[in-house]
Write a protein that holds these residues in place. Structure first.
Motif, PDB file in Angstrom:
ATOM      1  N   ALA B 213       6.776  11.538  23.771  1.00  0.00           N
ATOM      2  CA  ALA B 213       7.596  12.116  22.706  1.00  0.00           C
ATOM      3  C   ALA B 213       7.908  13.586  22.991  1.00  0.00           C
ATOM      4  O   ALA B 213       8.970  14.086  22.615  1.00  0.00           O
ATOM      5  CB  ALA B 213       6.891  11.977  21.363  1.00  0.00           C
ATOM      6  N   ALA B 216      11.348  14.689  24.590  1.00  0.00           N
ATOM      7  CA  ALA B 216      12.632  14.366  23.950  1.00  0.00           C
ATOM      8  C   ALA B 216      13.746  15.368  24.249  1.00  0.00           C
ATOM      9  O   ALA B 216      14.827  14.967  24.703  1.00  0.00           O
ATOM     10  CB  ALA B 216      12.447  14.184  22.443  1.00  0.00           C
ATOM     11  N   GLY B 281      16.715  11.468  23.550  1.00  0.00           N
ATOM     12  CA  GLY B 281      15.563  12.074  22.898  1.00  0.00           C
ATOM     13  C   GLY B 281      15.226  11.359  21.602  1.00  0.00           C
ATOM     14  O   GLY B 281      14.083  10.996  21.344  1.00  0.00           O
ATOM     15  N   ARG B 282      16.233  11.121  20.788  1.00  0.00           N
ATOM     16  CA  ARG B 282      16.002  10.460  19.502  1.00  0.00           C
ATOM     17  C   ARG B 282      15.610   9.009  19.674  1.00  0.00           C
ATOM     18  O   ARG B 282      14.995   8.407  18.807  1.00  0.00           O
ATOM     19  CB  ARG B 282      17.267  10.517  18.645  1.00  0.00           C
ATOM     20  N   LEU B 284      13.459   7.725  21.583  1.00  0.00           N
ATOM     21  CA  LEU B 284      12.049   7.479  21.914  1.00  0.00           C
ATOM     22  C   LEU B 284      11.267   6.897  20.741  1.00  0.00           C
ATOM     23  O   LEU B 284      10.733   5.791  20.817  1.00  0.00           O
ATOM     24  CB  LEU B 284      11.384   8.770  22.395  1.00  0.00           C
TER      25      LEU B 284
END
Lengths: 266, 337, 284
Positions: B213, B216, B281-282, B284
């Motif tokens: 995370a 991201a 990124g979002r 994940l």
């Protein structure tokens, strides 16, 4: 306040691509990096942007080295526009331009007002505001290049380094881009561009840095750098020169006799 | 801004929705099993501290199964999204590229050698070691930005090798049942798992999630290419370390306790990508939840299907995922032309 | 394409092999003196009934005490891996195998003129006794066979008196979560030990997998775990150690019964019944 590079040497794949090159980019000026194919222009630009570490030599941005500044601070000071702009994912144009704000944003924070303002302004200046919601994949090549330039502008950095930003643009947008870069420089940003078009380089750049076979050959105002001798020896061309409304221009007109004789030898 | 334009749903809308859906699937998983169970009564007994049979079944059998399904699914979904972001290729996925089967080999080596009998933690650590080796080999083979062909071929090579090594290890194992158990390791199952498996794998998987995370913003920047990402302040080496480490921890831990369940990390990110505006990124955390939902749903299917012995979970995900992969490859080929 | 020449070649080879084997094998005597056993279950019977000196080899599996009942005896005789070359090398006058021994091995032995006597798996105690008699006759040890059967029957009678007054409800849990259904030998073992196999009421007919949930909720009084203690790890055996089983030990009797006692449905079955009765005695 400048990016100063001294005696830069770079080896790539066993070949010496740059050898003892000095370069300076001051704020408020437009520096054109010109030279024949394979001269090492892109490599030099990448070194100046801090993206490629030189094997020899030193780079300082506003007096500090990359190590002293740190990656994030350097990213806020120097914006880099790569040569082939590809977006791996089908982001919307607005989201893509928004990526330029990453150096300013704390890792998982939301976009701030300042971010939104910067994005909007960058898109307006590149004339891509209308595309904000459209996926980048649906844009034409030229439109995509402008979106990528907007991304670089959105960083609001002190220096903007662009590698062949005119590739794929139609003449109108080429002129618009160069005028935009001059305006950005006039507002205080140091702009360096790698250009192939000598006419445009001579016309829009304050200073030219001529690179040939990995070495810095000349550094100065366009008229001084692109003289007859150099045009003939390094580029193998003869140019027409003229004056229009007080502004000098040059136009590569034909290849030199030496080049011609190569063709005639049958 | 329209709710589902090309930028997808706002995180403030998407994440709570996915969380609610995941919790709902967990609840359904607790309610469904091989025997009718009065869930309300069982929960009441549990709350009152009464150790009745329904409460026992709930805590010792259904709860670990549901929890493990969610945790394993979360790991696989997130790892798939992370790998796709890193390699900039929508076909990257722990199962397809051979990381899951390498993890299975590591776990098999730890289990049948008796190592995990001596030290329980050896089991997930074995899985993690296998995943780590495979991920490192993969990155070494592919260098920067893998073309689809290279990626798939590397995956075929790793999968074949790891599968053969697993079969060999099982053949050499002293226990005569071992040779038959390859189906569990290569196809995965949540049957007969206990809370000890949950506690064993959870800390390591969670560490993996945190590592992944944290990448991201870097993955978002990476959409523009490695050099642009570097110019935006993201160090590539650090990114790779976090991603490789995170994927190895979460996939290795998951496979060690549930076998190699494939295709979750392929299907889920692909389905959720439009909902996050295609931003890696979002994707994940969204893929984590999506993976949990998918695995729990598949496990429900396995328990409700009137087939005995019980279907392996990986069979169900493969039945969904392999045609999906075909369709995806076709689409990519068409777009490339 | 197989021409007449190729067919002739094969027949010639078979004849040579048979001749060679016949030369290698001693003429069949009344009492076998070189016995080769190719199956763990026949191993056990042979070891119980024949003189050690008369045994040429038994399978290597019988030498592992975790899997076999006569391991100590088995270790005093040579071992084979069930391969035909080993059988030939031992020059046996009697070969015994199980009905599950590799078909290729058995048919090859038949082709070279020394067929193996095959023994099936007894489905109840009556068939078990019949099998003991059959083996005893083959080994020319009828007296020992009858003694073995008499001993078994005596123990069974004694155990009958020690059974619980009321049959207790029992489930048998085998590796991989399999249960044992109605009408099998295990069923009879349970009955003799004073238990009733409730697998049938749970829907398991002859052999099927049972979910741990079902085991937990079935309200059995006895749970029999068919485990190999100290065995090498396998997922199949992990099931038998699931925490839920330990939790169940509060409300039912947990009995561990090594698989080897009844895998072969042989004389060791009595040990299984005895173990059950002894463990459950205080339950009365």
């Amino acid at each position: 306040m400048a990016i100063v590079a001294r005696t830069i040497g770079v080896d790539l794949a066993g070949r010496r691509v740059l050898d003892a090159v000095d370069a300076t980019l001051a704020r408020g000026e437009v520096l054109g990096i010109v030279g024949p194919n394979g001269a090492g222009k892109s490599t030099l630009l990448r070194v100046l942007a801090g993206v490629l570490a030189p094997d020899v030599g030193e780079l300082r941005v506003d007096g500090e080295t990359r190590a002293q500044l740190g990656a994030k601070a350097l990213a806020r000071r120097v914006a880099f526009l790569a040569q082939e702009g590809q977006a791996a994912w089908s982001l919307s144009a607005g989201a893509l331009v928004g990526l330029g704000r990453l150096p300013h944003r704390r890792p998982f924070a939301a976009e701030s007002e300042a971010d939104r303002a910067a994005i909007a302004e960058a898109m307006r200046r590149c004339d891509v505001s209308g595309f904000a919601a459209r996926p980048v994949g649906t844009l034409s090549g030229g439109e995509r290049r402008r979106v990528l330039l907007a991304r670089a502008l959105a960083v609001e950095a002190f220096y903007l380094l662009a590698d062949e930003p005119l590739a794929g643009l139609d003449p109108g947008h080429q002129l618009d881009t160069l005028r935009l870069l001059r305006a950005i420089a006039a507002a205080g940003t140091g702009v360096a561009v790698v250009l192939h078009d000598l006419s445009l380089a001579a016309r829009f750049c304050d200073r030219l840095l001529l690179i040939h076979q990995g070495r810095g050959v000349a550094d100065g105002p366009p008229e001084a750098v692109l003289d007859e001798t150099r045009l003939a020896e390094i580029f193998g061309v003869v140019a027409l020169r003229g004056l229009h409304a007080g502004t000098p221009f040059l136009l590569p007109w034909q290849t030199t006799a030496r080049r011609g004789s190569d063709d005639d030898r049958r | 801004m329209t709710p589902v334009g090309h930028d997808g749903l706002r995180p403030a809308v998407l994440l709570p929705a996915l969380t609610v859906l995941t919790l709902a699937m967990l609840a359904v998983s607790l309610a469904v099993g091989y025997e009718p169970l009065d869930l309300g009564q069982a929960v009441a007994d549990l709350a009152a501290g009464r150790a009745t049979l329904p409460a026992l079944v709930l805590v010792e059998l259904r709860l670990p199964r549901a929890l493990l399904g969610g945790l394993v699914g979360f790991s696989l979904g997130m790892a798939g999204a992370a790998m796709q972001g890193m390699m900039r290729n929508p076909l990257a996925e722990p199962g397809v590229v051979g990381i899951s089967s390498a993890a299975a080999f590591g776990a098999v080596a730890a289990f049948y050698s008796g190592l995990s009998g001596a030290m329980a933690l050896a089991l997930p650590l074995g899985g993690i070691a296998g995943a780590l080796v495979a991920t490192l080999v993969l990155f070494a083979l592919l260098g920067r930005g893998a073309s689809t062909t290279t990626l798939i071929l590397a995956g075929v090579a790793l999968n074949s090798f790891a599968g053969a090594a697993t079969a060999l290890a099982l053949n050499l194992a002293p226990n005569p049942y071992a040779a038959l158990e390859i189906v569990f390791w290569l196809m995965g199952s949540l049957a007969d798992r206990s809370m000890s498996h949950v506690w064993l794998a959870l800390p390591l998987m969670a560490a993996g999630w945190l590592l992944m995370a944290s990448t991201a913003p870097a993955l978002d920047a990476l959409s523009l290419g490695e050099e642009t990402a570097a110019s935006l302040g993201f160090g590539l080496t650090a990114l790779r370390v976090r991603l490789i480490g995170g994927a190895a921890l979460s996939v290795g831990g998951a496979v060690a306790v549930a076998g190699a369940i494939g295709f979750v990390g392929l299907v889920v990110p692909h389905l959720l990508r439009p909902l996050v505006g295609h931003r890696p990124g979002r994707l994940l955390i969204a893929s984590g939840f999506g993976g949990a939902i998918l695995v729990l749903a598949a496990d429900l299917g396995v328990r409700l299907a009137p087939i005995r012995p019980e279907l392996k979970l990986g069979v169900v995900t493969a039945l969904i995922g392999a045609p999906f992969l075909f369709a995806l490859v076709q689409r990519l080929r068409r777009e490339a032309l | 394409m197989r021409g007449p020449r190729a067919g002739l070649g094969r027949r010639l080879l078979a004849a040579l092999l048979a001749a060679g084997f016949a030369c290698a094998v001693a003429p069949a005597a009344a009492r076998p003196a070189r016995i080769v056993s190719l199956n763990m279950c026949t191993d056990e019977l042979v070891l119980r009934l024949a003189d050690p000196g008369a045994i040429a080899s038994v399978t290597w599996l019988s030498q592992d005490p975790r899997n076999a009942n006569m391991a100590e005896l088995a270790r005093r005789v040579p071992a084979n891996q069930g391969l035909v070359e080993q059988v030939l090398a031992a020059r046996p006058d009697l070969v015994v195998a199980g009905s599950y021994t590799t078909r290729a091995t058995v048919s090859l032995l038949r082709r070279v003129g020394r067929p193996a006597h095959e023994f099936g798996v007894p489905r109840n105690l009556a068939e078990m006794r019949a099998q003991i008699r059959e083996m005893a006759a083959l080994l020319d040890e009828e007296a020992r066979g009858e003694a073995l059967i008499a001993g078994i029957d005596a123990r069974l009678d004694a155990l009958e008196a020690r059974r619980p007054a009321r049959p207790l409800r029992a489930i048998v849990l085998r590796p991989n979560g399999f249960a044992v259904g109605r009408g099998s030998l295990v069923d009879e073992i349970l009955t003799r030990a004073g238990l009733v196999n409730i697998a049938a009421e749970l829907g398991i007919e002859s052999y099927g997998q049972i979910a741990l949930e079902t085991v937990a909720l079935a309200r059995a009084e006895v749970l029999i775990l068919n485990d190999t203690p100290d065995g090498p790890p396998s997922l199949a055996h992990e099931v038998l150690h699931h925490p839920v089983i330990a939790r169940l030990s509060d409300r039912l009797r947990l009995v561990t019964l090594p698989s080897r006692l009844w895998t072969c449905a042989g004389p060791s079955v009595v040990d299984a019944i005895e173990h059950l009765v002894e463990t459950l005695e205080p339950a009365r």
